[in-house]
Design a protein around this motif. Structure first.
Motif, mmCIF file in Angstrom:
data_model
loop_
_atom_site.group_PDB
_atom_site.id
_atom_site.type_symbol
_atom_site.label_atom_id
_atom_site.label_comp_id
_atom_site.label_asym_id
_atom_site.label_seq_id
_atom_site.Cartn_x
_atom_site.Cartn_y
_atom_site.Cartn_z
ATOM 1 N N LEU A 7 -11.464 0.850 39.450
ATOM 2 C CA LEU A 7 -12.786 1.377 39.772
ATOM 3 C C LEU A 7 -13.776 0.274 39.426
ATOM 4 C CD1 LEU A 7 -14.718 3.754 40.456
ATOM 5 C CD2 LEU A 7 -14.669 4.298 38.007
ATOM 6 N N ARG A 8 -14.621 -0.081 40.376
ATOM 7 C CA ARG A 8 -15.605 -1.154 40.168
ATOM 8 C C ARG A 8 -17.000 -0.550 40.262
ATOM 9 N NH1 ARG A 8 -15.445 -7.083 41.031
ATOM 10 N NH2 ARG A 8 -17.541 -7.786 41.539
ATOM 11 N N LEU A 9 -17.835 -0.878 39.308
ATOM 12 C CA LEU A 9 -19.211 -0.425 39.241
ATOM 13 C C LEU A 9 -20.098 -1.655 39.398
ATOM 14 C CD1 LEU A 9 -18.593 1.642 36.016
ATOM 15 C CD2 LEU A 9 -18.565 2.534 38.354
ATOM 16 N N GLU A 10 -21.039 -1.624 40.330
ATOM 17 C CA GLU A 10 -21.908 -2.775 40.581
ATOM 18 C C GLU A 10 -23.361 -2.333 40.555
ATOM 19 O OE1 GLU A 10 -20.767 -4.150 44.449
ATOM 20 O OE2 GLU A 10 -18.879 -5.003 43.737
ATOM 21 N N VAL A 11 -24.201 -3.152 39.921
ATOM 22 C CA VAL A 11 -25.632 -2.870 39.884
ATOM 23 C C VAL A 11 -26.375 -4.160 40.240
ATOM 24 C CG1 VAL A 11 -27.578 -2.118 38.480
ATOM 25 C CG2 VAL A 11 -25.336 -1.064 38.154
ATOM 26 N N HIS A 12 -27.226 -4.070 41.261
ATOM 27 C CA HIS A 12 -28.007 -5.224 41.728
ATOM 28 C C HIS A 12 -29.436 -5.102 41.234
ATOM 29 C CE1 HIS A 12 -30.691 -7.258 44.641
ATOM 30 N NE2 HIS A 12 -29.799 -8.224 44.512
ATOM 31 N N ASP A 13 -29.965 -6.203 40.687
ATOM 32 C CA ASP A 13 -31.387 -6.255 40.357
ATOM 33 C C ASP A 13 -31.951 -7.581 40.848
ATOM 34 O OD1 ASP A 13 -31.463 -8.323 38.211
ATOM 35 O OD2 ASP A 13 -30.379 -6.853 37.022
ATOM 36 N N VAL A 14 -33.265 -7.714 40.829
ATOM 37 C CA VAL A 14 -33.916 -8.898 41.385
ATOM 38 C C VAL A 14 -34.133 -10.016 40.372
ATOM 39 C CG1 VAL A 14 -35.057 -7.639 43.234
ATOM 40 C CG2 VAL A 14 -36.231 -7.963 41.035
ATOM 41 N N SER A 15 -33.760 -9.802 39.134
ATOM 42 C CA SER A 15 -33.959 -10.818 38.108
ATOM 43 C C SER A 15 -32.944 -11.948 38.264
ATOM 44 C CB SER A 15 -33.803 -10.191 36.721
ATOM 45 O OG SER A 15 -33.828 -11.192 35.725
ATOM 46 N N ASP A 16 -33.409 -13.164 38.025
ATOM 47 C CA ASP A 16 -32.517 -14.322 38.026
ATOM 48 C C ASP A 16 -31.949 -14.601 36.644
ATOM 49 O OD1 ASP A 16 -32.859 -14.843 40.740
ATOM 50 O OD2 ASP A 16 -34.684 -15.994 40.373
ATOM 51 N N VAL A 42 -22.604 -11.915 39.597
ATOM 52 C CA VAL A 42 -22.573 -12.657 40.850
ATOM 53 C C VAL A 42 -24.022 -12.878 41.260
ATOM 54 C CG1 VAL A 42 -21.861 -12.659 43.263
ATOM 55 C CG2 VAL A 42 -20.392 -11.590 41.532
ATOM 56 N N ARG A 43 -24.419 -14.133 41.350
ATOM 57 C CA ARG A 43 -25.790 -14.462 41.762
ATOM 58 C C ARG A 43 -25.909 -14.370 43.273
ATOM 59 N NH1 ARG A 43 -29.231 -15.982 38.430
ATOM 60 N NH2 ARG A 43 -28.774 -16.725 36.367
ATOM 61 N N GLY A 44 -27.066 -13.914 43.717
ATOM 62 C CA GLY A 44 -27.343 -13.832 45.142
ATOM 63 C C GLY A 44 -28.650 -14.512 45.471
ATOM 64 N N ASP A 45 -29.073 -14.383 46.722
ATOM 65 C CA ASP A 45 -30.353 -14.968 47.140
ATOM 66 C C ASP A 45 -31.521 -14.288 46.442
ATOM 67 O OD1 ASP A 45 -29.058 -16.714 48.815
ATOM 68 O OD2 ASP A 45 -29.280 -15.426 50.577
ATOM 69 N N THR A 46 -31.381 -13.000 46.202
ATOM 70 C CA THR A 46 -32.425 -12.246 45.513
ATOM 71 C C THR A 46 -31.822 -11.549 44.309
ATOM 72 O OG1 THR A 46 -32.036 -10.343 46.927
ATOM 73 C CG2 THR A 46 -33.811 -11.841 47.590
#
Length: 151
Positions: A88-97, A131-135
């Motif tokens: 089970l994988r839990l992912e949370v995206h935020d805009v902070s670098d 995992v870093r993204g564009d935003t």
């Protein structure tokens, strides 16, 4: 479904659901409730479900704090739950670098409201990372699923 949260995607093939939540503290409770609903649908319960709920609380709380620290209004927080055959994988995206900081020092006050969340994530999860993204970034944590016996 709450007017505060918008359903993003669901895929029976990937066994995943994703949501966008407002960047405020109420989203922590909403994410936990939605995770419980999804875990029931996937027939995941017991200690594994309790651990997943605690991990989700920690990750979403950190994302909310990252958004609150931003000077301008920011987009919503992304939450994604993924079930595979073995995890089970839990992912949370935020805009902070900013990288999440693991505070392993013994100097954290026992009554402190923050400072130990990622230590807890590391203790409960079989793995976690960023995992870093564009935003911004996605912070993820995984829990192993019990091996299913073939009938």
């Amino acid at each position: 479904m709450s007017a505060r949260a918008r359903f993003v995607a669901t895929s029976p093939v990937a066994s995943a659901v994703a949501y966008r939540l407002p960047a405020d503290a109420r989203s922590v409770g909403w994410a936990r409730r939605e995770l419980r609903r999804q875990l029931r649908a996937w027939r995941i319960g017991g200690e594994l479900a309790a651990s997943a709920e605690l991990l989700t609380s920690e990750l979403v709380t950190n994302a909310v704090r990252a958004h609150v620290a931003r000077p301008a209004p920011v987009p919503a927080i992304g939450v994604r739950f993924v079930r595979s055959d073995d995890r089970l994988r839990l992912e949370v995206h935020d805009v902070s670098d900013e990288e999440p900081v693991v505070n392993e020092s013994t100097g954290v006050e026992e009554e402190a409201e923050c400072g130990r969340g990622l230590v807890l994530v590391g203790a409960l999860a079989s793995g976690w990372g960023v995992v870093r993204g564009d935003t911004g970034k996605v912070v993820w944590a995984e829990l192993p699923l019990p091996v299913r016996e073939m009938s």
